[in-house]
Design a protein around this motif. Structure first.
Motif, short mmCIF file in Angstrom:
data_model
loop_
_atom_site.label_atom_id
_atom_site.label_comp_id
_atom_site.label_asym_id
_atom_site.label_seq_id
_atom_site.Cartn_x
_atom_site.Cartn_y
_atom_site.Cartn_z
N TRP A 36 41.48 41.99 42.13
CA TRP A 36 42.17 41.36 41.01
C TRP A 36 43.49 42.11 40.83
O TRP A 36 43.51 43.34 40.85
CB TRP A 36 41.37 41.45 39.72
CG TRP A 36 40.23 40.49 39.64
CD1 TRP A 36 38.91 40.74 39.88
CD2 TRP A 36 40.31 39.11 39.28
NE1 TRP A 36 38.17 39.61 39.70
CE2 TRP A 36 39.00 38.58 39.32
CE3 TRP A 36 41.35 38.25 38.92
CZ2 TRP A 36 38.71 37.25 39.02
CZ3 TRP A 36 41.06 36.94 38.62
CH2 TRP A 36 39.75 36.45 38.67
N SER A 37 44.54 41.34 40.70
CA SER A 37 45.83 41.93 40.38
C SER A 37 46.40 41.17 39.19
O SER A 37 45.85 40.14 38.77
CB SER A 37 46.79 41.84 41.58
OG SER A 37 47.12 40.48 41.85
N ARG A 38 47.48 41.69 38.63
CA ARG A 38 48.12 41.00 37.50
C ARG A 38 49.62 41.21 37.55
O ARG A 38 50.12 42.18 38.13
CB ARG A 38 47.55 41.49 36.17
CG ARG A 38 47.94 42.93 35.82
CD ARG A 38 47.25 43.36 34.55
NE ARG A 38 47.59 44.74 34.21
CZ ARG A 38 46.97 45.43 33.26
NH1 ARG A 38 45.99 44.88 32.54
NH2 ARG A 38 47.34 46.68 33.00
N LYS A 43 57.72 42.12 35.05
CA LYS A 43 57.27 43.30 35.78
C LYS A 43 56.73 42.92 37.15
O LYS A 43 56.43 41.76 37.42
CB LYS A 43 56.19 44.04 34.98
CG LYS A 43 56.68 44.62 33.67
CD LYS A 43 55.62 45.48 33.01
CE LYS A 43 56.13 46.11 31.73
NZ LYS A 43 55.11 46.96 31.09
N GLN A 44 56.60 43.92 38.00
CA GLN A 44 56.03 43.67 39.33
C GLN A 44 54.52 43.51 39.24
O GLN A 44 53.87 44.02 38.31
CB GLN A 44 56.36 44.85 40.24
CG GLN A 44 57.83 44.91 40.66
CD GLN A 44 58.09 45.96 41.71
OE1 GLN A 44 57.39 46.98 41.74
NE2 GLN A 44 59.06 45.73 42.57
N ARG A 45 53.98 42.83 40.22
CA ARG A 45 52.52 42.67 40.27
C ARG A 45 51.88 44.02 40.53
O ARG A 45 52.38 44.82 41.32
CB ARG A 45 52.13 41.68 41.36
CG ARG A 45 50.66 41.32 41.33
CD ARG A 45 50.29 40.36 42.44
NE ARG A 45 50.90 39.05 42.29
CZ ARG A 45 50.48 37.98 42.96
NH1 ARG A 45 49.47 38.07 43.80
NH2 ARG A 45 51.09 36.83 42.80
N GLU A 46 50.76 44.27 39.85
CA GLU A 46 50.03 45.52 40.04
C GLU A 46 48.58 45.22 40.35
O GLU A 46 47.99 44.26 39.84
CB GLU A 46 50.14 46.41 38.81
CG GLU A 46 49.48 45.86 37.56
CD GLU A 46 49.39 46.88 36.43
OE1 GLU A 46 49.36 48.09 36.70
OE2 GLU A 46 49.31 46.44 35.26
N LEU A 47 48.00 46.08 41.16
CA LEU A 47 46.59 45.96 41.51
C LEU A 47 45.76 46.49 40.35
O LEU A 47 45.98 47.61 39.89
CB LEU A 47 46.31 46.74 42.79
CG LEU A 47 44.95 46.52 43.45
CD1 LEU A 47 44.78 45.06 43.84
CD2 LEU A 47 44.82 47.42 44.67
N THR A 57 33.87 50.15 43.94
CA THR A 57 34.91 49.59 43.09
C THR A 57 35.97 50.64 42.78
O THR A 57 35.67 51.83 42.72
CB THR A 57 34.33 49.07 41.77
OG1 THR A 57 33.64 50.13 41.10
CG2 THR A 57 33.35 47.93 42.02
N ASN A 58 37.18 50.17 42.58
CA ASN A 58 38.28 51.03 42.17
C ASN A 58 39.11 50.31 41.13
O ASN A 58 39.25 49.09 41.18
CB ASN A 58 39.15 51.41 43.37
CG ASN A 58 38.52 52.45 44.24
OD1 ASN A 58 38.43 53.62 43.87
ND2 ASN A 58 38.05 52.06 45.42
N TYR A 59 39.67 51.08 40.22
CA TYR A 59 40.42 50.50 39.12
C TYR A 59 41.74 51.22 38.91
O TYR A 59 41.85 52.43 39.16
CB TYR A 59 39.61 50.58 37.82
CG TYR A 59 38.31 49.84 37.87
CD1 TYR A 59 37.14 50.50 38.24
CD2 TYR A 59 38.24 48.48 37.57
CE1 TYR A 59 35.93 49.83 38.31
CE2 TYR A 59 37.04 47.80 37.63
CZ TYR A 59 35.88 48.49 38.00
OH TYR A 59 34.69 47.80 38.07
N ALA A 60 42.72 50.49 38.42
CA ALA A 60 43.96 51.12 37.97
C ALA A 60 43.64 52.00 36.77
O ALA A 60 42.74 51.70 35.98
CB ALA A 60 44.98 50.05 37.59
#
Length: 115
Positions: A36-38, A43-47, A57-60
């Motif tokens: 999932w990114s946003r 702004k630039q897309r971020e993961l 799993t990994n998260y920002a």
């Protein structure tokens, strides 16, 4: 090529929750990496979150402890449970997959968090 369709976005007050879903057109059983990114306005897309085979799993850092990514193989779906939403979570959320070294993304679903 697997097609991805996101749903579940909307307008929610700060502190609220939303659950995003991503429906894949084919089986996701052999897809090792899903994302999932946003992209926030201007702004630039971020993961945001990554799900890899084996259930890793990994998260920002900005969403750790608030968001949970999960995969539903039986229904060829990827989900993102978002809790304790903040105004800074506003943006268009995209579901993605990595197959053969190539990333593919859906069209996105919009999330607006009002403060």
């Amino acid at each position: 090529q697997v097609q991805l369709v996101e749903s579940g976005g909307g307008v929610v007050q700060a502190g609220g929750s939303l659950r995003l879903s991503c429906a894949a057109s084919e089986s996701i059983f052999r897809i090792n990496t899903m994302y999932w990114s946003r992209q926030a306005p201007g702004k630039q897309r971020e993961l945001v979150a990554t799900f890899t085979s084996g259930g890793n799993t990994n998260y920002a850092d900005s969403v750790k402890g608030r968001f949970t990514i999960s995969r539903d193989i039986a229904n060829n779906a990827l989900h993102l449970q978002m809790n304790s939403l903040k105004a800074g979570d506003t943006g268009v959320y995209y579901c993605g997959i990595l197959v053969g070294g190539r990333a593919s993304w859906g069209q996105g679903t919009e999330v607006t968090v009002s403060s």
